[in-house]
Design a protein around this motif. Structure first.
Motif: not given
Length: 183
Positions: A153-175
């Motif tokens: 139930g956790f969801q992404p929460f704004p952290y910083g300038a790298d958020d979009k890149e970070a979550w794109a990497l995680l989406a790819k890693a998690l498929g």
């Protein structure tokens, strides 16, 4: 994978998954002298290059170890060896004081047994005793843990300038797709 930091947020402490302990494992809470146990687990799990560095961070994050007796848990194998840990903390996110899930780690030899799911569930249950909202900070290199956090139930929460890149990497890693609800 590139290591970028991310925040995750859970708006409520309802419906926390209850996970049965894997066979042969049990949990115990922090006791005096467990600082070195925590440092060993965190170092073996790759959070720190050395146990000395882990001990230094422990001292900074937990200057009063007395509060850890019902906040920092350890998973032990059948021989009584601590092989995993998680901490039910508190902190401030977006100007609000809330529960914080922190320092989740399982030693490499014991990963894949379901211990991560179990310790996250236990720490979240502890947080829920004191807080309605909770958050955590993690990194893209912990993609398996992020999968657990999303499932719980956790969801992404704004952290910083790298958020979009970070979550794109995680989406790819998690498929899987991960919905971003910020900027």
């Amino acid at each position: 994978m590139k290591r970028l930091m991310v925040n995750m947020y859970r708006p409520n402490s309802q419906h926390i998954p209850v996970v049965e302990p894997p066979n042969g494992f049990h949990v115990r809470w922090f006791q005096a002298g467990d600082e070195a146990t925590w440092a060993r687990i965190e170092q073996q799990a790759g959070e720190f290059a050395t146990e000395t560095a882990a001990m230094e961070r422990f001292s900074r994050d937990f200057p009063d170890v007395g509060v850890l007796a019902d906040r920092c848990l350890f998973v032990e194998n059948a021989r009584g060896e601590a092989v995993g840990t998680a901490t039910a903390m508190s902190g401030t996110l977006d100007g609000r004081h809330m529960g914080r899930l922190g320092w989740v780690a399982v030693t490499p030899a014991y990963q894949g047994y379901g211990l991560g799911k179990w310790v996250v569930s236990l720490a979240m249950q502890r947080i829920a005793k004191s807080y309605e909202e909770m958050y955590l900070t993690t990194q893209t290199t912990s993609d398996r843990a992020v999968g657990i956090y999303l499932h719980y139930g956790f969801q992404p929460f704004p952290y910083g300038a790298d958020d979009k890149e970070a979550w794109a990497l995680l989406a790819k890693a998690l498929g899987r797709e991960i919905a971003l609800q910020f900027g």
